[in-house]
Motif scaffolding. Sequence first.
Motif, PDB file in Angstrom:
ATOM      1  N   LYS A  87      -2.096  -2.938   0.978  1.00 19.76           N
ATOM      2  CA  LYS A  87      -1.257  -1.846   0.478  1.00 19.76           C
ATOM      3  C   LYS A  87      -2.109  -0.731  -0.116  1.00 19.76           C
ATOM      4  O   LYS A  87      -1.850   0.461   0.113  1.00 19.76           O
ATOM      5  N   LEU A  88      -3.134  -1.106  -0.870  1.00 16.61           N
ATOM      6  CA  LEU A  88      -3.990  -0.107  -1.507  1.00 16.61           C
ATOM      7  C   LEU A  88      -4.765   0.698  -0.468  1.00 16.61           C
ATOM      8  O   LEU A  88      -4.983   1.907  -0.635  1.00 16.61           O
ATOM      9  N   ARG A  89      -5.187   0.064   0.594  1.00 21.82           N
ATOM     10  CA  ARG A  89      -5.917   0.782   1.652  1.00 21.82           C
ATOM     11  C   ARG A  89      -5.038   1.848   2.307  1.00 21.82           C
ATOM     12  O   ARG A  89      -5.540   2.882   2.753  1.00 21.82           O
ATOM     13  N   LYS A  90      -3.749   1.595   2.353  1.00 23.81           N
ATOM     14  CA  LYS A  90      -2.824   2.578   2.924  1.00 23.81           C
ATOM     15  C   LYS A  90      -2.587   3.743   1.957  1.00 23.81           C
ATOM     16  O   LYS A  90      -2.290   4.855   2.386  1.00 23.81           O
ATOM     17  N   ILE A  91      -2.704   3.468   0.669  1.00 25.56           N
ATOM     18  CA  ILE A  91      -2.459   4.494  -0.355  1.00 25.56           C
ATOM     19  C   ILE A  91      -3.687   5.362  -0.575  1.00 25.56           C
ATOM     20  O   ILE A  91      -3.573   6.592  -0.709  1.00 25.56           O
ATOM     21  N   ALA A 108      -7.341  11.812  -7.631  1.00 24.93           N
ATOM     22  CA  ALA A 108      -6.075  11.089  -7.793  1.00 24.93           C
ATOM     23  C   ALA A 108      -5.061  11.931  -8.560  1.00 24.93           C
ATOM     24  O   ALA A 108      -5.353  12.461  -9.623  1.00 24.93           O
ATOM     25  N   ASP A 109      -3.857  12.053  -8.000  1.00 22.14           N
ATOM     26  CA  ASP A 109      -2.783  12.784  -8.677  1.00 22.14           C
ATOM     27  C   ASP A 109      -1.795  11.800  -9.297  1.00 22.14           C
ATOM     28  O   ASP A 109      -2.005  10.583  -9.279  1.00 22.14           O
ATOM     29  N   ASP A 110      -0.713  12.318  -9.853  1.00 26.26           N
ATOM     30  CA  ASP A 110       0.282  11.467 -10.524  1.00 26.26           C
ATOM     31  C   ASP A 110       0.832  10.391  -9.584  1.00 26.26           C
ATOM     32  O   ASP A 110       0.964   9.221  -9.964  1.00 26.26           O
ATOM     33  N   ALA A 111       1.147  10.786  -8.365  1.00 23.72           N
ATOM     34  CA  ALA A 111       1.759   9.860  -7.408  1.00 23.72           C
ATOM     35  C   ALA A 111       0.809   8.742  -7.019  1.00 23.72           C
ATOM     36  O   ALA A 111       1.219   7.582  -6.862  1.00 23.72           O
ATOM     37  N   MET A 112      -0.488   9.058  -6.864  1.00 27.51           N
ATOM     38  CA  MET A 112      -1.450   8.023  -6.500  1.00 27.51           C
ATOM     39  C   MET A 112      -1.607   7.015  -7.629  1.00 27.51           C
ATOM     40  O   MET A 112      -1.672   5.807  -7.386  1.00 27.51           O
ATOM     41  N   TYR A 113      -1.663   7.505  -8.853  1.00 30.05           N
ATOM     42  CA  TYR A 113      -1.697   6.592  -9.998  1.00 30.05           C
ATOM     43  C   TYR A 113      -0.490   5.664  -9.957  1.00 30.05           C
ATOM     44  O   TYR A 113      -0.601   4.447 -10.134  1.00 30.05           O
ATOM     45  N   GLU A 114       0.685   6.245  -9.766  1.00 22.49           N
ATOM     46  CA  GLU A 114       1.922   5.457  -9.771  1.00 22.49           C
ATOM     47  C   GLU A 114       1.907   4.382  -8.689  1.00 22.49           C
ATOM     48  O   GLU A 114       2.207   3.209  -8.960  1.00 22.49           O
ATOM     49  N   LYS A 115       1.559   4.753  -7.476  1.00 25.16           N
ATOM     50  CA  LYS A 115       1.571   3.794  -6.365  1.00 25.16           C
ATOM     51  C   LYS A 115       0.566   2.663  -6.583  1.00 25.16           C
ATOM     52  O   LYS A 115       0.859   1.492  -6.322  1.00 25.16           O
TER      53      LYS A 115
END
Length: 230
Positions: A87-91, A108-115
């Motif tokens: 999952k992390l490799r896809k993010i 890293a933006d807000d969305a990347m932190y969240e995911k």
Amino acid sequence: MATESHTASIAGEYVVAKAAMKQAGLVVADTMIDHTEFIKTFALLNGFEVRGNRVAIIANAGYEKTYGADNLRSLQVAEFCKKTEEKLRKILPPFVTVEPLLDLTPMADDAMYEKCIDTILADEEVDALMVSIVPHSAVIHTTDSEIAANAKNVAARIVELVHKHKKPVAVSVCVSPGADAVYNKLGQVLDQGGVPTFLTANRAMLCLNEFIRYHMIRQNGELREWLKED
């Protein structure tokens, strides 16, 4: 002489007092900073289940994850399951190494932190998480004005995820001296949302360790372990 004329006039040996307090199951803070930050950590994480001492780190700067890793104490670095790694490799972009000490880089933006936080906290192999934010990055909403203008800022996302997964999480907001005033709301949203937040990674990890170690020892009934110096 100054202390003996005041409180210390009724005090005994510190080593004896500390041992007695720990035998009673108390947390002993060696400094006033420890005292206030332990209280905050235990109060905000009250009711969170401590399942183990396997911790992961998420940061947007390599030195912060190193700082956290250098202060693990009784905590152990977690190992992601294969599903989490996939999952992390896809993010994450291809130049980011997927590992439990995860450096998202300043991109890293807000969305990347969240995911990433959501994915890692969902992993059964991870018991706790330390999140470090170096807030100067241009792609993440961290200043007071950005927090006020963006309801889905990184702090709000972290608060939501911590209460979703109910695993112990501590946050470090690393700012240079004098710059912290620009990021007041960032720390306030996190603390007021029930996520203990600190100004350095080592303080965040120290408090996370104290909370987890205390609860694991109480659960296991290992009083001798609690009496050992951490």
